[in-house]
Design an enzyme around this catalytic site. Structure first.
Site, PDB file in Angstrom:
ATOM      1  N   CYS A 119       2.643  -1.129  -8.919  1.00 13.74           N
ATOM      2  CA  CYS A 119       1.370  -0.687  -9.486  1.00 13.74           C
ATOM      3  C   CYS A 119       1.520  -0.446 -10.999  1.00 13.74           C
ATOM      4  CB  CYS A 119       0.821   0.532  -8.740  1.00 13.74           C
ATOM      5  SG  CYS A 119      -0.934   0.819  -9.085  1.00 13.74           S
TER       6      CYS A 119
ATOM      7  N   HIS B 272       0.243  -1.865  -3.741  1.00 10.64           N
ATOM      8  CA  HIS B 272       1.215  -0.888  -3.251  1.00 10.64           C
ATOM      9  C   HIS B 272       1.838  -1.393  -1.946  1.00 10.64           C
ATOM     10  CE1 HIS B 272       0.350   2.580  -5.901  1.00 10.64           C
ATOM     11  NE2 HIS B 272      -0.882   2.083  -5.933  1.00 10.64           N
TER      12      HIS B 272
ATOM     13  N   GLU C  50       4.130   0.017  -0.354  1.00 10.53           N
ATOM     14  CA  GLU C  50       4.400   1.196   0.474  1.00 10.53           C
ATOM     15  C   GLU C  50       3.152   1.698   1.193  1.00 10.53           C
ATOM     16  OE1 GLU C  50       2.946   3.047  -3.329  1.00 10.53           O
ATOM     17  OE2 GLU C  50       3.989   1.220  -2.723  1.00 10.53           O
TER      18      GLU C  50
END
Length: 201
Positions: A82, A182, A184
């Site tokens: 990001c 992202h 994650e």
């Protein structure tokens, strides 16, 4: 033996979620603001949320601005996520403020030309056939984005996405890998991408 990673803590969010996602795919992760640990790690993850200039201020505050460039010069892996991807570029412009980035990737971060900002939610990407990060992932795989600024062109293996206009969603260039989305927060798709990255280390 698990890969030894450092997630760089320079005061910019999403550290624990990045740590958990990397541990999920088998990495051994240390979250630290120690630039020497970041320099010496087997691989370095640079996360980031918020404004470009503020993130760069955070990196400078822990004296880590040269760490990434030293790692890249030594061909040692770095993953940006990001805004952690954005600060790898030459410069960023937000709210009329221009700020220098780390300069390990060529390009300029600018506001997306889109009717709705931020670009927030799930989106598909267009990856090059020889991408390592996206190996084994289908074209309709979705990743989670939250951003209003993006890079429109750079060197390397460039993966793109579209929101109002086409922008760089990921880049692979030598030891540098980076994603605007992202991983994650992208569930199984993000885990697969992180596994692909770990397999290169």
């Amino acid at each position: 033996m698990a890969t030894q990673l450092v997630v760089l803590d320079y005061g910019s969010g999403n550290l624990r979620s990045a740590q958990r996602a990397l541990e999920r795919v088998g990495a051994q992760v240390t979250v630290t603001d120690d630039p020497d640990a970041a320099r010496e790690a087997e691989a370095l993850v640079v996360p980031g949320v918020g404004a470009f200039a503020a993130c760069m201020d955070g990196v400078r505050a822990i004296a880590a601005e040269t760490v990434v460039s030293e790692r890249v010069a030594a061909d040692r892996p770095v993953l940006g996520i990001c805004v952690g991807m954005q600060i790898l570029f030459d410069e960023g412009v937000e709210h009329g403020e221009q700020a220098a980035g780390l300069g390990v990737l060529p390009g300029r971060v600018e506001r997306l030309a889109a009717p709705v900002l931020p670009h927030m939610g799930w989106n598909t990407v267009s990856a090059p056939a020889d991408s390592t990060l996206f190996a084994g992932l289908d074209d309709d795989t979705r990743f989670y984005f939250v951003h209003s600024y993006a890079v429109h062109a750079t060197d390397g293996l460039v993966t793109t996405a579209e929101h109002g206009e086409r922008f760089v969603a990921a880049v692979e260039r030598g030891p540098v890998s980076a994603t605007q989305f992202h991983p994650e927060k992208s569930g199984d798709a993000g885990a697969a991408l992180l596994e692909n990255w770990l397999a290169t280390l």
